[in-house]
Design an enzyme around this catalytic site. Structure first.
Site, PDB file in Angstrom:
ATOM      1  N   GLU A  44       0.862  -1.179   0.000  1.00 57.99           N
ATOM      2  CA  GLU A  44       0.000   0.000   0.000  1.00 57.99           C
ATOM      3  C   GLU A  44       0.903   1.234   0.000  1.00 57.99           C
ATOM      4  O   GLU A  44       1.991   1.229   0.566  1.00 57.99           O
ATOM      5  CB  GLU A  44      -0.930  -0.018   1.216  1.00 57.99           C
ATOM      6  CG  GLU A  44      -1.970  -1.105   1.052  1.00 57.99           C
ATOM      7  CD  GLU A  44      -2.970  -1.191   2.196  1.00 57.99           C
ATOM      8  OE1 GLU A  44      -3.155  -0.198   2.922  1.00 57.99           O
ATOM      9  OE2 GLU A  44      -3.572  -2.268   2.347  1.00 57.99           O
ATOM     10  N   LEU A  87      14.511  -2.780   8.200  1.00 58.60           N
ATOM     11  CA  LEU A  87      15.210  -2.839   9.492  1.00 58.60           C
ATOM     12  C   LEU A  87      14.906  -1.578  10.298  1.00 58.60           C
ATOM     13  O   LEU A  87      15.725  -1.160  11.099  1.00 58.60           O
ATOM     14  CB  LEU A  87      16.718  -2.982   9.273  1.00 58.60           C
ATOM     15  CG  LEU A  87      17.223  -4.368   8.871  1.00 58.60           C
ATOM     16  CD1 LEU A  87      18.752  -4.360   8.765  1.00 58.60           C
ATOM     17  CD2 LEU A  87      16.788  -5.444   9.877  1.00 58.60           C
ATOM     18  N   ALA A 147      13.414  -0.104  13.235  1.00 61.16           N
ATOM     19  CA  ALA A 147      12.835  -0.482  14.528  1.00 61.16           C
ATOM     20  C   ALA A 147      11.803   0.563  14.929  1.00 61.16           C
ATOM     21  O   ALA A 147      11.905   1.725  14.559  1.00 61.16           O
ATOM     22  CB  ALA A 147      13.932  -0.559  15.576  1.00 61.16           C
ATOM     23  N   GLY A 157       1.791  -3.295  11.361  1.00 64.51           N
ATOM     24  CA  GLY A 157       0.348  -3.452  11.453  1.00 64.51           C
ATOM     25  C   GLY A 157      -0.179  -3.643  10.056  1.00 64.51           C
ATOM     26  O   GLY A 157       0.533  -4.114   9.170  1.00 64.51           O
ATOM     27  N   CYS A 204      -2.459  -7.021   6.457  1.00 57.67           N
ATOM     28  CA  CYS A 204      -1.821  -8.218   5.902  1.00 57.67           C
ATOM     29  C   CYS A 204      -0.786  -8.881   6.804  1.00 57.67           C
ATOM     30  O   CYS A 204      -0.985 -10.016   7.209  1.00 57.67           O
ATOM     31  CB  CYS A 204      -1.251  -7.900   4.534  1.00 57.67           C
ATOM     32  SG  CYS A 204      -2.595  -7.613   3.352  1.00 57.67           S
TER      33      CYS A 204
HETATM   34  N1  LIG Z   1      -4.071  -4.638   0.648  1.00 54.14           N
HETATM   35  C1  LIG Z   1      -2.931  -5.051   0.147  1.00 54.14           C
HETATM   36  O1  LIG Z   1      -1.975  -4.282   0.083  1.00 54.14           O
HETATM   37  C2  LIG Z   1      -2.747  -6.450  -0.340  1.00 54.14           C
HETATM   38  C3  LIG Z   1      -3.698  -7.421  -0.108  1.00 54.14           C
HETATM   39  N2  LIG Z   1      -3.470  -8.718  -0.480  1.00 54.14           N
HETATM   40  C4  LIG Z   1      -4.492  -9.730  -0.249  1.00 54.14           C
HETATM   41  O2  LIG Z   1      -5.577  -9.422  -1.118  1.00 54.14           O
HETATM   42  C5  LIG Z   1      -6.818  -9.774  -0.527  1.00 54.14           C
HETATM   43  C6  LIG Z   1      -7.730  -8.563  -0.517  1.00 54.14           C
HETATM   44  O3  LIG Z   1      -7.175  -7.600   0.340  1.00 54.14           O
HETATM   45  P1  LIG Z   1      -7.683  -6.082   0.357  1.00 54.14           P
HETATM   46  O4  LIG Z   1      -7.885  -5.608  -1.030  1.00 54.14           O
HETATM   47  O5  LIG Z   1      -6.772  -5.351   1.245  1.00 54.14           O
HETATM   48  O6  LIG Z   1      -9.122  -6.279   1.068  1.00 54.14           O
HETATM   49  P2  LIG Z   1     -10.377  -5.278   1.094  1.00 54.14           P
HETATM   50  O7  LIG Z   1     -11.167  -5.651   2.270  1.00 54.14           O
HETATM   51  O8  LIG Z   1      -9.903  -3.870   0.904  1.00 54.14           O
HETATM   52  O9  LIG Z   1     -11.187  -5.656  -0.239  1.00 54.14           O
HETATM   53  C7  LIG Z   1     -11.920  -6.814  -0.407  1.00 54.14           C
HETATM   54  C8  LIG Z   1     -13.158  -6.470  -1.231  1.00 54.14           C
HETATM   55  O10 LIG Z   1     -13.841  -7.672  -1.607  1.00 54.14           O
HETATM   56  C9  LIG Z   1     -15.234  -7.401  -1.604  1.00 54.14           C
HETATM   57  N3  LIG Z   1     -15.953  -8.685  -1.597  1.00 54.14           N
HETATM   58  C10 LIG Z   1     -16.153  -9.557  -0.569  1.00 54.14           C
HETATM   59  N4  LIG Z   1     -16.839 -10.626  -0.997  1.00 54.14           N
HETATM   60  C11 LIG Z   1     -17.081 -10.457  -2.319  1.00 54.14           C
HETATM   61  C12 LIG Z   1     -17.711 -11.235  -3.343  1.00 54.14           C
HETATM   62  N5  LIG Z   1     -18.249 -12.426  -3.073  1.00 54.14           N
HETATM   63  N6  LIG Z   1     -17.764 -10.725  -4.588  1.00 54.14           N
HETATM   64  C13 LIG Z   1     -17.225  -9.517  -4.886  1.00 54.14           C
HETATM   65  N7  LIG Z   1     -16.605  -8.748  -3.959  1.00 54.14           N
HETATM   66  C14 LIG Z   1     -16.521  -9.209  -2.709  1.00 54.14           C
HETATM   67  C15 LIG Z   1     -15.420  -6.534  -0.381  1.00 54.14           C
HETATM   68  O11 LIG Z   1     -16.643  -5.813  -0.429  1.00 54.14           O
HETATM   69  C16 LIG Z   1     -14.190  -5.626  -0.481  1.00 54.14           C
HETATM   70  O12 LIG Z   1     -14.457  -4.449  -1.236  1.00 54.14           O
HETATM   71  C17 LIG Z   1      -6.460 -10.353   0.849  1.00 54.14           C
HETATM   72  O13 LIG Z   1      -6.331 -11.743   0.728  1.00 54.14           O
HETATM   73  C18 LIG Z   1      -5.116  -9.732   1.139  1.00 54.14           C
HETATM   74  O14 LIG Z   1      -4.363 -10.513   2.040  1.00 54.14           O
HETATM   75  C19 LIG Z   1      -2.339  -9.091  -1.143  1.00 54.14           C
HETATM   76  C20 LIG Z   1      -1.367  -8.158  -1.428  1.00 54.14           C
HETATM   77  C21 LIG Z   1      -1.489  -6.764  -1.057  1.00 54.14           C
HETATM   78  O1  LIG Z   2       0.363  -8.878   1.564  1.00 54.38           O
HETATM   79  C1  LIG Z   2       0.257  -7.668   1.639  1.00 54.38           C
HETATM   80  O2  LIG Z   2      -0.798  -7.065   1.763  1.00 54.38           O
HETATM   81  C2  LIG Z   2       1.452  -6.778   1.548  1.00 54.38           C
HETATM   82  O3  LIG Z   2       1.972  -6.641   2.905  1.00 54.38           O
HETATM   83  C3  LIG Z   2       3.095  -5.777   2.996  1.00 54.38           C
HETATM   84  O4  LIG Z   2       2.762  -4.474   2.510  1.00 54.38           O
HETATM   85  P1  LIG Z   2       2.020  -3.360   3.409  1.00 54.38           P
HETATM   86  O5  LIG Z   2       1.248  -4.042   4.501  1.00 54.38           O
HETATM   87  O6  LIG Z   2       1.322  -2.476   2.437  1.00 54.38           O
HETATM   88  O7  LIG Z   2       3.130  -2.458   4.082  1.00 54.38           O
HETATM   89  P2  LIG Z   2       4.675  -2.594   4.449  1.00 54.38           P
HETATM   90  O8  LIG Z   2       5.393  -1.504   3.788  1.00 54.38           O
HETATM   91  O9  LIG Z   2       5.166  -3.974   4.291  1.00 54.38           O
HETATM   92  O10 LIG Z   2       4.612  -2.258   5.999  1.00 54.38           O
HETATM   93  C4  LIG Z   2       3.928  -3.116   6.888  1.00 54.38           C
HETATM   94  C5  LIG Z   2       4.087  -2.633   8.306  1.00 54.38           C
HETATM   95  O11 LIG Z   2       5.421  -2.819   8.743  1.00 54.38           O
HETATM   96  C6  LIG Z   2       5.932  -1.622   9.314  1.00 54.38           C
HETATM   97  N1  LIG Z   2       7.396  -1.581   9.062  1.00 54.38           N
HETATM   98  C7  LIG Z   2       7.884  -1.720   7.808  1.00 54.38           C
HETATM   99  C8  LIG Z   2       9.245  -1.707   7.596  1.00 54.38           C
HETATM  100  C9  LIG Z   2      10.138  -1.556   8.673  1.00 54.38           C
HETATM  101  O12 LIG Z   2      11.372  -1.533   8.531  1.00 54.38           O
HETATM  102  N2  LIG Z   2       9.611  -1.424   9.914  1.00 54.38           N
HETATM  103  C10 LIG Z   2       8.257  -1.435  10.141  1.00 54.38           C
HETATM  104  O13 LIG Z   2       7.824  -1.325  11.306  1.00 54.38           O
HETATM  105  C11 LIG Z   2       5.150  -0.505   8.630  1.00 54.38           C
HETATM  106  O14 LIG Z   2       5.128   0.655   9.414  1.00 54.38           O
HETATM  107  C12 LIG Z   2       3.775  -1.143   8.515  1.00 54.38           C
HETATM  108  O15 LIG Z   2       3.047  -1.001   9.723  1.00 54.38           O
HETATM  109  C13 LIG Z   2       4.217  -6.295   2.093  1.00 54.38           C
HETATM  110  O16 LIG Z   2       5.317  -5.382   2.128  1.00 54.38           O
HETATM  111  C14 LIG Z   2       3.730  -6.446   0.647  1.00 54.38           C
HETATM  112  O17 LIG Z   2       4.759  -7.004  -0.164  1.00 54.38           O
HETATM  113  C15 LIG Z   2       2.509  -7.366   0.651  1.00 54.38           C
HETATM  114  O18 LIG Z   2       1.984  -7.500  -0.658  1.00 54.38           O
END
Ligand SMILES: NC(=O)C1=CN([C@@H]2O[C@H](COP(=O)(O)OP(=O)(O)OC[C@H]3O[C@@H](n4cnc5c(N)ncnc54)[C@H](O)[C@@H]3O)[C@@H](O)[C@H]2O)C=CC1
Ligand SMILES: O=C(O)[C@H]1O[C@H](OP(=O)(O)OP(=O)(O)OC[C@H]2O[C@@H](n3ccc(=O)[nH]c3=O)[C@H](O)[C@@H]2O)[C@H](O)[C@@H](O)[C@@H]1O
Length: 446
Positions: free
Chosen positions: A149, A247, A249, A254, A257
């Site tokens: 993000e 790295l 600290a 949070g 994910c």
């Molecule tokens: N947010 C991120 O940076 C990343 C997320 N992921 C993974 O991607 C997945 C999605 O994460 P986010 O986008 O953050 O979640 P999110 O909660 O922001 O989005 C999920 C969306 O799916 C919709 N939804 C739920 N059930 C549905 C259905 N049956 N049909 C159509 N839409 C439906 C919800 O209304 C919601 O808008 C998770 O598994 C997460 O771990 C992977 C990499 C990066």
């Molecule tokens: O699966 C996911 O959703 C994503 O989760 C993380 O991405 P994201 O959660 O967007 O953010 P990060 O930049 O990884 O940071 C995660 C948390 O770690 C903390 N962080 C990061 C780096 C660091 O050195 N120290 C630290 O405390 C950040 O403040 C933040 O709270 C991974 O970096 C992505 O590659 C992955 O796709």
């Protein structure tokens, strides 16, 4: 190609817009009508740099549309990407797969025979296999996503690598066509079986979380021994095998994910008879850092925060995001509020989300307003603008010049020189040296 993206949250909205940018016709589907209406009107309902421009560009051109109608999506797409959430299950560390199961069922029922359903959500190993067995009319593939993000568009258009979990050359060829411009730009591609593709994703997040908790464990030992974790991180980071990234600290990781993914990974490993219990320690170290900030706040307020005015800088789980899912900043703020502190939070982007989730906290519309009359300042999300705060000016706003830098991002010497008592996790305390001020940075009169 004609693609659908099922689930248009952080991941899906970004994926849909970027697929349109690559030249595809894209239909985004979500069960949330408000989200669909906003996206269809070219508006992004969350903060992500560069995404509003892409969504507006491609909804205007008609190459990107949004709907709540799974049947329409099934009929439209040749390839369907599933991007729905996989949150932590209530009362368990495991992942809640109800949204993934529902999305696959909804699309598989309407898709053309042999259509490709591509999972992008982060899932426990074994999910793709199970879904393929349940939906034999269509073909299943897994294409995990690694975007961060705050850099979501950049990471999608120019990823470090692509991973295709495929069972047929047809699935691989189709995904190669989808991502052709990305692959042509030289992005490495790893093709794998289903379990490996699923595991690459959870392993990557587990490694990143472990790296952060490792340095935070070093912060704990620095606190006990009187060392400086910032200097330590710099010194070990010069070794390429270790590297400088991840790295930093501080108050720990949070977000939607890393925390839930390491818990789900350890849980799934346990189901398979394998111990990944070290991930439970990674989680525990991470949560202890939040406790440490609460403890420092108590100590700095003379043993209790009851009645103390505490300014919290940051609400999002990281800068350049309005995402407050499992935000360390808000977790600390809420605990101090429970302990009787008068807490005022400021964040440049996440205030609306924070207000909805934590209505009992106080909120300010600027950092200056938050600092006004504060007995203690906590810097818990490292937005670049917080580094721009002038400590001299800030000292004139607060009642007591004490600050905890929970992200190790501020220039402690500068704050101490301006009369602040400066504390940071894993680093020695710096006492303000203004004439007439005690060690704890007494009330300023100018
Ligand atoms: N947010 C991120 O940076 C990343 C997320 N992921 C993974 O991607 C997945 C999605 O994460 P986010 O986008 O953050 O979640 P999110 O909660 O922001 O989005 C999920 C969306 O799916 C919709 N939804 C739920 N059930 C549905 C259905 N049956 N049909 C159509 N839409 C439906 C919800 O209304 C919601 O808008 C998770 O598994 C997460 O771990 C992977 C990499 C990066
Ligand atoms: O699966 C996911 O959703 C994503 O989760 C993380 O991405 P994201 O959660 O967007 O953010 P990060 O930049 O990884 O940071 C995660 C948390 O770690 C903390 N962080 C990061 C780096 C660091 O050195 N120290 C630290 O405390 C950040 O403040 C933040 O709270 C991974 O970096 C992505 O590659 C992955 O796709």
């Amino acid at each position: 190609m004609r693609l659908t993206v099922i689930g248009t949250g952080y991941l899906g909205a970004t994926h849909a817009a970027c697929m349109a940018e690559l030249g595809h016709e894209v239909l985004g589907v979500d069960v949330d009508p408000d989200k669909v209406a906003a996206l269809q009107a070219g508006r992004v309902p969350f903060h992500e740099p560069g995404l509003p421009e892409l969504i507006a560009k491609h909804t205007a051109s008609g190459r990107l549309r949004f709907t709540t109608d799974h049947a329409a999506a099934g009929a439209f797409g040749e390839v369907h990407f599933v991007c729905v959430g996989t949150p932590q299950r209530k009362g368990s560390d495991g992942a809640d797969l109800t949204y993934v199961d529902a999305a696959f069922a909804a699309i598989a029922g309407h898709a053309a025979e042999g259509a490709l359903l591509v999972g992008k959500s982060t899932v426990p190993v074994g999910t793709a296999e199970r879904l393929a067995a349940a939906h034999e009319r269509v073909e299943v593939a897994w294409n995990p996503e690694f975007l961060r993000e705050g850099f979501a568009v950049e990471d999608t258009l120019r990823p470090d690598r692509l991973v295709f979990g495929v069972r047929s050359s047809h699935a691989e060829t189709t995904l190669r066509q989808v991502y052709a411009p990305v692959l042509d730009a030289g992005t490495p591609l790893v093709t794998a079986d289903f379990p490996t593709a699923e595991l690459v994703k959870t392993a990557a997040n587990a490694f990143l979380a472990t790296k952060i908790s490792f340095i935070n464990a070093m912060a704990e030992i620095c606190e006990a021994a009187g060392g400086d974790v910032g200097v330590l991180a710099e010194a070990i980071g010069y070794d390429d095998r270790i590297g400088k990234k991840f790295l930093r600290a501080g108050v720990g990781f949070g977000g939607g994910c890393l925390p839930k993914d390491i818990r789900a990974f350890a849980h799934r490993a346990g189901e398979l008879g394998v111990s990944l219990d070290f991930l439970r320690e990674v989680d525990a170290i991470n949560m202890r850092r939040r406790d440490k900030v609460v403890e420092m706040a108590r100590e700095l307020c003379g043993g209790s925060v009851l009645g103390a005015r505490i300014a919290v800088l940051g609400a999002a789980f990281k800068p350049d995001s309005d995402d407050i899912r499992d935000s360390p900043a808000l977790n600390v703020a809420a605990r101090l509020r429970l302990d009787g502190a008068d807490v005022t939070v400021y964040d440049p982007e996440a205030l609306d989300n924070a207000r909805k989730a934590f209505p009992l906290l106080g909120y300010a519309l600027s950092a200056e307003e938050a600092l006004q009359g504060a007995d203690l300042v906590l810097h818990l999300t490292e937005w670049p603008q917080f580094r721009e705060i002038d400590p001299e000016r800030a000292a004139r706003l607060v009642t007591r010049a004490r600050i905890v830098d929970g992200r190790g991002a501020l220039d402690g010497e500068r704050w101490a020189a301006a009369g602040w008592h400066f504390r940071a996790l894993g680093r020695p305390a710096l006492a303000g040296e203004r004439p007439g001020q005690g060690l704890w940075g007494g009330k300023r009169t100018t």
